[in-house]
Design a protein around this motif. Structure first.
Motif, PDB file in Angstrom:
ATOM      1  N   VAL A   1      34.786   4.880 -82.392  1.00  0.00           N
ATOM      2  CA  VAL A   1      34.197   6.217 -82.519  1.00  0.00           C
ATOM      3  C   VAL A   1      33.373   6.564 -81.278  1.00  0.00           C
ATOM      4  O   VAL A   1      33.398   7.703 -80.806  1.00  0.00           O
ATOM      5  N   THR A   2      32.662   5.587 -80.725  1.00  0.00           N
ATOM      6  CA  THR A   2      31.831   5.831 -79.541  1.00  0.00           C
ATOM      7  C   THR A   2      32.605   5.605 -78.240  1.00  0.00           C
ATOM      8  O   THR A   2      32.033   5.616 -77.161  1.00  0.00           O
ATOM      9  N   GLN A   3      33.929   5.391 -78.365  1.00  0.00           N
ATOM     10  CA  GLN A   3      34.839   5.248 -77.227  1.00  0.00           C
ATOM     11  C   GLN A   3      34.455   4.088 -76.295  1.00  0.00           C
ATOM     12  O   GLN A   3      34.470   4.213 -75.080  1.00  0.00           O
ATOM     13  N   GLN A   4      34.130   2.955 -76.924  1.00  0.00           N
ATOM     14  CA  GLN A   4      33.848   1.719 -76.187  1.00  0.00           C
ATOM     15  C   GLN A   4      35.025   0.769 -76.386  1.00  0.00           C
ATOM     16  O   GLN A   4      35.804   0.929 -77.329  1.00  0.00           O
ATOM     17  N   PRO A   5      35.139  -0.251 -75.524  1.00  0.00           N
ATOM     18  CA  PRO A   5      36.105  -1.320 -75.820  1.00  0.00           C
ATOM     19  C   PRO A   5      35.792  -1.893 -77.207  1.00  0.00           C
ATOM     20  O   PRO A   5      34.624  -1.933 -77.611  1.00  0.00           O
TER      21      PRO A   5
ATOM     22  N   ALA B   1      23.437   8.094 -81.084  1.00  0.00           N
ATOM     23  CA  ALA B   1      23.502   9.557 -81.145  1.00  0.00           C
ATOM     24  C   ALA B   1      24.951  10.034 -81.190  1.00  0.00           C
ATOM     25  O   ALA B   1      25.297  10.949 -81.960  1.00  0.00           O
ATOM     26  N   THR B   2      25.816   9.409 -80.389  1.00  0.00           N
ATOM     27  CA  THR B   2      27.230   9.787 -80.359  1.00  0.00           C
ATOM     28  C   THR B   2      27.908   9.494 -81.695  1.00  0.00           C
ATOM     29  O   THR B   2      28.674  10.313 -82.208  1.00  0.00           O
ATOM     30  N   TYR B   3      27.618   8.327 -82.268  1.00  0.00           N
ATOM     31  CA  TYR B   3      28.244   7.957 -83.531  1.00  0.00           C
ATOM     32  C   TYR B   3      27.892   8.960 -84.628  1.00  0.00           C
ATOM     33  O   TYR B   3      28.763   9.373 -85.405  1.00  0.00           O
ATOM     34  N   ILE B   4      26.624   9.357 -84.682  1.00  0.00           N
ATOM     35  CA  ILE B   4      26.208  10.334 -85.691  1.00  0.00           C
ATOM     36  C   ILE B   4      27.000  11.631 -85.536  1.00  0.00           C
ATOM     37  O   ILE B   4      27.470  12.216 -86.514  1.00  0.00           O
ATOM     38  N   GLN B   5      27.174  12.078 -84.291  1.00  0.00           N
ATOM     39  CA  GLN B   5      27.906  13.318 -84.029  1.00  0.00           C
ATOM     40  C   GLN B   5      29.381  13.194 -84.398  1.00  0.00           C
ATOM     41  O   GLN B   5      29.950  14.088 -85.007  1.00  0.00           O
TER      42      GLN B   5
ATOM     43  N   GLU C   1      22.159  16.418 -79.797  1.00  0.00           N
ATOM     44  CA  GLU C   1      22.557  15.110 -80.336  1.00  0.00           C
ATOM     45  C   GLU C   1      21.377  14.142 -80.411  1.00  0.00           C
ATOM     46  O   GLU C   1      21.304  13.299 -81.307  1.00  0.00           O
ATOM     47  N   HIS C   2      20.417  14.277 -79.491  1.00  0.00           N
ATOM     48  CA  HIS C   2      19.220  13.429 -79.532  1.00  0.00           C
ATOM     49  C   HIS C   2      18.269  13.872 -80.642  1.00  0.00           C
ATOM     50  O   HIS C   2      17.654  13.040 -81.304  1.00  0.00           O
TER      51      HIS C   2
END
Length: 199
Positions: free
Chosen positions: A106-110, A139-143, A174-175
């Motif tokens: 979801v957070t576009q990480q490996p 913050a990204t995951y929540i969004q 987002e913050h």
């Protein structure tokens, strides 16, 4: 004058009087580096902490460990706490959550979220349980995952007060949403500031 600028005293203190110039310079540079690191570490200890040098959680108490027995050891410094040593942690791994299997994607990480890593307090590798996540990733995951309710468990006692302070200083939506999520999940009043929590 600072000690390292008083050349005769320094040469005597370092035990290099009468030695070749190259040795004097090498020893002096090494001593200066050690002194700089010590000064830097002293300055970093209190960045997210209090006058006693302990990092604080969102309630203003001492920061608890995020990972526990049977879990992989978390923390940017891999000591189980959501802390860092100052500016060395660009991601600010300050928020302790129970890791979900989709967090990385979801957070576009490996996709390391399902990996096993060295255990906390025991030999071998353990699955990731609670994990110190980056402020941006939280913050990204929540969004991206559907709001604050997508977070399984936020461990407030192990979430660094530095995250609350950082989110409060931002005007990005987002913050502000991440701040509201921490306040909601930890039972903090929206009007309370980190200064009020610490005093």
């Amino acid at each position: 004058k600072p000690l390292l600028l008083q050349q005769p005293l320094v040469l005597h203190w370092l035990g290099v009087e009468g030695r070749p110039m190259a040795q004097k310079i090498l020893v002096c540079v090494f001593a200066a580096a050690v002194a700089s690191v010590a000064t830097l570490l002293q300055g970093c200890i209190g960045l997210a902490g209090n006058s006693s040098g302990h990092a604080l959680n969102v309630y203003g108490g001492n920061l608890s460990t995020c990972s526990g027995p049977g879990m992989a050891m978390t923390g940017f410094t891999r000591d189980g706490h959501c802390t860092d040593l100052g500016n060395d942690d660009a991601g600010s791994h300050h928020i302790c959550i129970k890791m979900k299997s989709d967090f990385c994607t979801v957070t576009q990480q490996p996709n390391w979220c399902g990996d096993k890593m060295p255990c906390m307090g025991q030999a071998g590798n353990c699955p990731i349980g609670n994990w110190c996540v980056c402020q941006w990733a939280f913050a990204t995951y929540i969004q991206m995952a559907g709001g604050c309710n997508s977070i399984v468990d936020l461990v407030c006692e192990a979430t660094n007060l530095a995250a609350l302070k950082a989110y409060q200083q931002s005007s990005a939506q987002e913050h502000l949403d991440a701040l509201a999520c921490i306040q909601q999940r930890c039972g903090l009043e929206k009007a309370a500031s980190p200064k009020q929590l610490v005093s």
